[in-house]
Design a protein around this motif. Structure first.
Motif, PDB file in Angstrom:
ATOM      1  N   UNK A   1       0.818  -1.204   0.000  1.00 51.36           N
ATOM      2  CA  UNK A   1       0.000   0.000   0.000  1.00 51.36           C
ATOM      3  C   UNK A   1       0.858   1.263   0.000  1.00 51.36           C
ATOM      4  N   UNK A   2       1.993   1.213   0.683  1.00 51.66           N
ATOM      5  CA  UNK A   2       2.851   2.397   0.789  1.00 51.66           C
ATOM      6  C   UNK A   2       3.481   2.757  -0.552  1.00 51.66           C
ATOM      7  N   UNK A   3       3.818   1.738  -1.357  1.00 50.52           N
ATOM      8  CA  UNK A   3       4.572   1.985  -2.590  1.00 50.52           C
ATOM      9  C   UNK A   3       3.750   1.834  -3.873  1.00 50.52           C
ATOM     10  N   UNK A   4       2.496   1.447  -3.804  1.00 50.79           N
ATOM     11  CA  UNK A   4       1.772   1.052  -5.013  1.00 50.79           C
ATOM     12  C   UNK A   4       1.524   2.206  -5.978  1.00 50.79           C
ATOM     13  N   UNK A   5       1.560   3.430  -5.510  1.00 48.43           N
ATOM     14  CA  UNK A   5       1.327   4.582  -6.391  1.00 48.43           C
ATOM     15  C   UNK A   5       2.588   5.411  -6.599  1.00 48.43           C
ATOM     16  N   UNK A   6       3.748   4.801  -6.357  1.00 48.78           N
ATOM     17  CA  UNK A   6       5.009   5.516  -6.461  1.00 48.78           C
ATOM     18  C   UNK A   6       5.610   5.461  -7.854  1.00 48.78           C
TER      19      UNK A   6
END
Length: 456
Positions: free
Chosen positions: A166-171
């Protein structure tokens, strides 16, 4: 509860090629002027995180089962990593990245190493074992029959895996690729198979001993997160009947017991009158936010606050007349301990099993439930016991003023909740990541949970 059955002592050593989170390496903290509460929380979170960064297992970058700074180990076994503690470590890396203790690029590099290791490690119907060899990824038996899949340890790991995704999925593109690696990992767990064709989940399965460990997951203890994730799985989910008939025992999980006038609310296995060790209020709730979380059996915020306050009140009343006990020296949970002969062992400290040993993780990781009481204990530990309690990875695992004794050692499963719960207290980061994962929301709804905070 497996941590209460037995635990082996293993060697660990430290090493990292990446930058340090720049915590305080001195044996005692330097405090020329008192720290504010905010400064104190930051110092403790940053220093404790070093367990999962500076002192991680060198090859896999997962969390070592334990770290002994003095190098005093009975066995030459420095590469044993813990599956559940590594899940807490993943969440700690996310917290540290958000605080700029380490850079985002450093975190991505390390997490790629971890993901690749986990993808090639031993798995048993998708579940990882309790312990693994950090060099090879092969199972390291926790006991003779415990040489296969451990579903509870796997659940603790997957709680962290989902937070990483969740922390990196839109990076960046690299970060999205990392998130996909972690997504694939958690989707590979066959939760439904661990029902053993019954309406309850089982803790263990071994390729050599099958279901002989015979530990059905029945509430209440630290294992709630296992049912939540089993329900949430998009690939191998369980039916709600396993939760209601197995975990909740057809409603038998509900308790009318009170202690110090505080309702216990749920029957704590083996500790029905005053509650179990405080890690029961931590492990499942590092990602699972109990705030306004309810089902037909309980309000889980009340369950954890009441559990913590009973533990606190027990230490304040101090029926055992142990030196130091009081409003700023409290907290009983499973940790290293002092045996009657003075040697170091392991014990599940709780009100019904209080031998005069305080575990810093118990009070500090409860800060989300009892902020004033937890801050008072943390400040006391830091300002008045730092010469005994403060070390290279934060507060040591256990202390007894009564016996003038400290376990100058660390356990991953105790250091991890400190970092994660301090961050949840400060920002709610891990709670928000986990609870906003769409599968988690659906899994909770499937089991009959509702959250006023998250709108479902």
């Amino acid at each position: 509860m497996k941590y209460l059955l037995f635990i082996f002592l293993i060697i660990t050593s430290c090493g990292s090629n990446e930058s340090s989170p720049k915590g305080d390496d001195s044996p005692t903290p330097s405090t020329p002027t008192p720290l504010t509460d905010e400064q104190l929380v930051d110092v403790v979170e940053k220093q404790t995180f070093k367990y999962f960064w500076d002192f991680a297992e060198p090859n896999s970058k997962l969390a070592r089962e334990r770290y002994h700074p003095d190098g005093n180990y009975p066995e030459n076994d420095s590469n044993v990593v813990t599956t559940g503690g590594s899940g807490f470590g993943l969440m700690s890396i996310i917290a540290a990245t958000s605080r700029n203790y380490v850079s985002r690029s450093e975190a991505v590099s390390r997490l790629n190493t971890i993901a690749d290791f986990l993808a090639n490690a031993d798995r048993f119907h998708g579940a990882w074992p309790h312990w693994m060899d950090g060099n090879t990824g092969r199972v390291k038996p926790f006991g003779q029959k415990d040489n296969g899949g451990d579903l509870v340890e796997t659940a603790f790991l997957c709680q962290g895996i989902i937070c990483v995704r969740e922390f990196f999925k839109n990076g960046s593109e690299e970060e999205k690729a990392l998130a996909q690696k972690f997504d694939n990992l958690w989707k590979g767990v066959d939760w439904n198979w661990y029902r053993n064709n019954q309406n309850v989940l089982y803790w263990h399965w071994s390729p050599d001993y099958a279901w002989e460990m015979n530990f059905p997951l029945e509430g209440y203890n630290e294992c709630l997160i296992t049912y939540v994730l089993a329900s949430a799985s998009p690939t191998h989910s369980i039916a709600p009947t396993a939760y209601h008939q197995g975990w909740a025992r057809n409603g038998g999980i509900v308790s009318a017991a009170t202690k110090y006038g505080i309702p216990l609310l749920l029957k704590h296995n083996g500790a029905e009158q005053a509650g179990g060790p405080l890690f029961w209020a931590h492990y499942s709730y590092l990602g699972l936010d109990p705030t306004q979380l309810t089902d037909q059996y309980a309000n889980y915020w009340n369950v954890n606050v009441n559990h913590t306050k009973i533990n606190y009140q027990h230490c304040v009343e101090n029926a055992g007349n142990f030196a130091g006990y009081g409003p700023n020296y409290w907290g009983l949970t499973a940790s290293y301990s002092r045996n009657p002969n003075g040697s170091i062992g392991y014990n599940a400290h709780m009100p019904s099993n209080d031998i005069g040993v305080i575990s810093p993780t118990a009070a500090i990781s409860s800060i989300v439930y009892t902020p004033a009481e937890s801050l008072a204990a943390m400040r006391n530990f830091y300002e008045n016991y730092s010469g005994q309690l403060w070390g290279p990875a934060g507060f040591y695992d256990a202390h007894s003023k009564h016996y003038n004794w400290t376990a100058n050692r660390y356990l991953a499963i105790d250091q991890g909740p400190i970092v994660v719960m301090l961050e949840n207290y400060r920002s709610g980061l891990l709670w928000n990541l986990f609870m906003n994962a769409p599968e988690v929301r659906q899994g909770l709804l499937n089991l009959g949970f509702h959250s006023g905070k998250y709108g479902f």
